[in-house]
Design an enzyme around this catalytic site. Structure first.
Site, mmCIF file in Angstrom:
data_model
loop_
_atom_site.group_PDB
_atom_site.id
_atom_site.type_symbol
_atom_site.label_atom_id
_atom_site.label_comp_id
_atom_site.label_asym_id
_atom_site.label_seq_id
_atom_site.Cartn_x
_atom_site.Cartn_y
_atom_site.Cartn_z
ATOM 1 N N CYS A 26 0.793 -1.180 0.000
ATOM 2 C CA CYS A 26 -0.143 0.086 0.106
ATOM 3 C C CYS A 26 0.873 1.356 -0.112
ATOM 4 O O CYS A 26 2.066 1.217 -0.528
ATOM 5 C CB CYS A 26 -0.982 -0.030 1.089
ATOM 6 S SG CYS A 26 -0.034 0.187 2.750
ATOM 7 N N ALA A 27 0.587 2.484 0.644
ATOM 8 C CA ALA A 27 1.394 3.585 0.304
ATOM 9 C C ALA A 27 2.776 3.602 1.158
ATOM 10 O O ALA A 27 3.498 4.411 0.887
ATOM 11 C CB ALA A 27 0.309 4.899 1.010
#
Length: 456
Positions: A26-27
Site C-alpha cells: 500500500c502507501a
C-alpha cells in the site's frame, strides 16, 4: 539504503520465497500473506535498516518501510520472480473467502485499502494542484480565463467525473475480476441514465440520473460482477470459454447492475453522506474532537480506510468534507509530540533523534514518527492524540471544510479555499497551531517532570 540487500534480508526473515502466498503493498507498507507465520522473525526484521516496524495482522505480515515502499517492493518482487514460484503478486490485496465476522471486517478494510491506495497519488496530485491554482487565482497571480490554466485547474473535476472507471479498475483487481469486463459494465451505468431508469429502494424513489463522481456504485457492481465471473470460470472450462464467460457475465450483470445494484449504490452513497452531515450538524465540536483524537488509533487498527472512504464519499456527494481537514490536527499532534522529544533529547544530549520523520509527519506521513519515536515511549503518542482532539475543537467551532481530495498534512489547508475567497485557511491554521503547540509543550513538561522517559 540498498534496497536489493534489504529485499534479501526480508525474504530470509520470513521463511523464504516458498513461504509467500500473496505479496502486495500500500502507501507505506509491504503486505505479505504467508503459508506459515511461525517462520517470521519480527525482531530481525525490525533491526533492518530501512524497516520502521513489522506487524502481524491476522494472517498477513505488514512491513512498514515508509515512502520508499515502491523501491523495496520492486526489489523483493525481482527476487520472487527469479524462480517459478506459485505466488500471487499484485499491488492489490485480494479478499479472503472465509466468513467469520472478524475476517469479514478485515476483508472490508482490505477492499477499501486495495481500491483506494492506487488512486491516492493521482487524486492527491490533482487536488493539490487545484488548491495551489485557487490561491494563485484569488491573489490575481494567474487568470482562469487562460485556456491552459483553465484546463489544468479543471483536471481535478475531470478526474472526479470519471472516478467510477478508476474505481472499477482498482476494485476489479481487489475482487479478482477481469478489468476490461468490469469497466465495460461500469460504462453501461454511464450510458443508461439517458433512459431515465427509476427504481424504488426502501420506499425511496431513486432516479439514476448520473453515476459520475460516485464511489460505491462502482464498488458494488464490480463486487457482484466479479463474483459471477469467477463462478462461471469454475463451471465453464472449454476452448471458447474466453468468449462464453464474458458474454454470460454481461447478460446477467448489466441489467442487474443498471436496475438494482447501481441504484442501490447510488442510494447508499447519498444516505451515508446525508446521515454523516446530519450527525455533524448536531454537534460539530464533539464530532471533530472525537475523530481528530481517534484517527491515529484507527490507522494503527487498520480501519482508517473505512473512514477514508466515508469522507471521500461525502466529498463527492456534498462537494465538501469535514473529516479530511481533521487529519491536519491528527498528524500535527504526533509531529508536535515528537518535536518535544527531539528538543529534550537535544538539550540533555541523550539519544539523537533526527528531524526528518518529524518533517514527514507535518506533511502527512506519520508512520516513521509514530513507530520510531512516539509509540516506543508511549506517552508522546497519547499526548499527540489528546492534542489532536484539542485542535479538533477549533476545527469544529469554525466547521472547517475541504473542497478537494488532497495531501493529508498541512498542505491540505490549500484545499479549504474557494475561488470566492470564503475558505477556512485562517481557521485551519489556528487549529493546527493549537494542536502542535499543545503537543510540544505537554510533551516537554512531561519529560521534565519524568526525566527517565528520555529515550525511545
Amino acid at each position: 539504503m540498498n534496497t536489493n540487500s534489504l529485499a534479501k534480508n526480508i525474504l530470509s526473515n520470513i521463511g523464504g520465497k516458498s513461504n509467500i502466498e500473496q505479496f502486495s503493498h500500500c502507501a507505506t507498507r509491504l503486505r505479505i500473506n504467508l503459508h506459515d507465520l511461525s517462520k517470521v522473525d519480527i525482531s530481525n526484521l525490525e533491526n533492518e535498516d530501512g524497516i520502521i516496524r513489522a506487524i502481524i495482522s491476522g494472517s498477513q505480515l505488514q512491513i512498514i518501510v515508509g515512502s520508499h515502499v515502491n523501491k523495496v517492493y520492486e526489489s523483493v518482487n525481482k527476487l520472487i520472480l527469479s524462480d517459478n514460484s506459485e505466488i500471487i503478486i499484485d499491488k492489490q490485496a485480494k479478499v479472503n473467502n472465509t466468513t467469520n465476522y472478524s475476517t469479514i471486517f478485515k476483508n472490508t478494510c482490505s477492499v477499501f485499502s486495495a481500491t483506494m491506495t492506487p488512486l491516492i497519488g493521482p487524486l492527491l496530485s490533482v487536488g493539490l494542484l487545484k488548491g495551489l491554482l485557487t490561491i494563485a487565482i484569488i491573489f490575481n497571480v494567474i487568470s482562469l480565463n487562460t485556456p491552459s490554466i483553465s484546463l489544468i485547474y479543471h483536471l481535478y473535476d475531470i478526474t472526479i467525473f470519471f472516478l467510477p472507471f478508476l474505481i472499477g479498475y482498482t476494485a476489479s483487481l481487489a475482487f479478482g475480476g477481469s478489468s476490461a469486463l468490469m469497466l465495460t459494465i461500469i460504462a453501461a451505468l454511464f450510458f443508461m441514465p439517458s433512459s431515465n431508469v427509476n427504481i424504488s429502494i426502501f420506499n425511496e424513489l431513486i432516479n439514476s440520473t448520473s453515476y459520475s463522481s460516485t464511489l460505491f456504485p462502482a464498488v458494488f457492481c464490480v463486487l457482484f460482477s466479479s463474483t459471477i465471473e469467477k463462478t462461471l470460470k469454475k463451471l465453464i472450462n472449454n476452448s471458447i470459454s474466453f468468449i462464453i464467460i464474458p458474454l454470460i457475465t454481461l447478460v446477467i450483470c448489466v441489467p442487474l447492475c443498471i436496475y438494482y445494484i447501481g441504484p442501490f449504490g447510488y442510494w447508499f452513497s447519498h444516505a451515508a453522506a446525508y446521515y454523516y452531515n446530519e450527525l455533524f450538524s448536531v454537534s460539530p465540536i464533539i464530532v471533530c474532537f472525537i475523530i481528530a483524537g481517534l484517527w491515529q488509533l484507527a490507522v494503527l487498527a487498520g480501519i482508517h480506510w473505512v473512514l477514508a472512504s466515508l469522507m471521500f464519499n461525502t466529498l463527492l456527494i456534498s462537494g465538501y468534507d469535514t473529516i479530511l481537514p481533521l487529519l491536519i490536527p491528527a498528524v500535527l499532534g504526533q509531529a508536535g509530540a515528537a518535536l518535544g522529544v527531539y528538543l529534550i533529547n537535544k538539550i540533555t544530549k541523550k539519544q539523537k533523534i533526527g528531524l526528518h520523520p518529524i518533517l514527514s509527519a507535518i506533511f502527512g506521513l506519520t508512520e516513521p514518527v509514530i513507530y520510531k519515536i512516539n509509540m516506543p515511549l508511549r506517552f508522546p503518542f497519547i499526548i499527540g492524540c489528546i492534542s489532536a482532539s484539542i485542535g479538533g475543537i477549533a476545527y469544529g467551532a469554525y466547521q472547517v471544510k475541504i473542497y478537494s481530495f488532497g495531501i493529508l498534512g498541512i498542505l491540505s489547508l490549500l484545499q479549504t479555499e474557494t475561488l470566492t475567497g470564503t475558505g477556512y485557511i485562517t481557521a485551519g491554521l489556528i487549529g493546527g497551531l493549537v494542536t502542535i503547540i499543545c503537543a510540544l509543550l505537554i510533551t516537554v513538561l512531561y519529560m521534565i517532570i519524568k526525566p527517565k522517559q528520555l529515550q525511545p
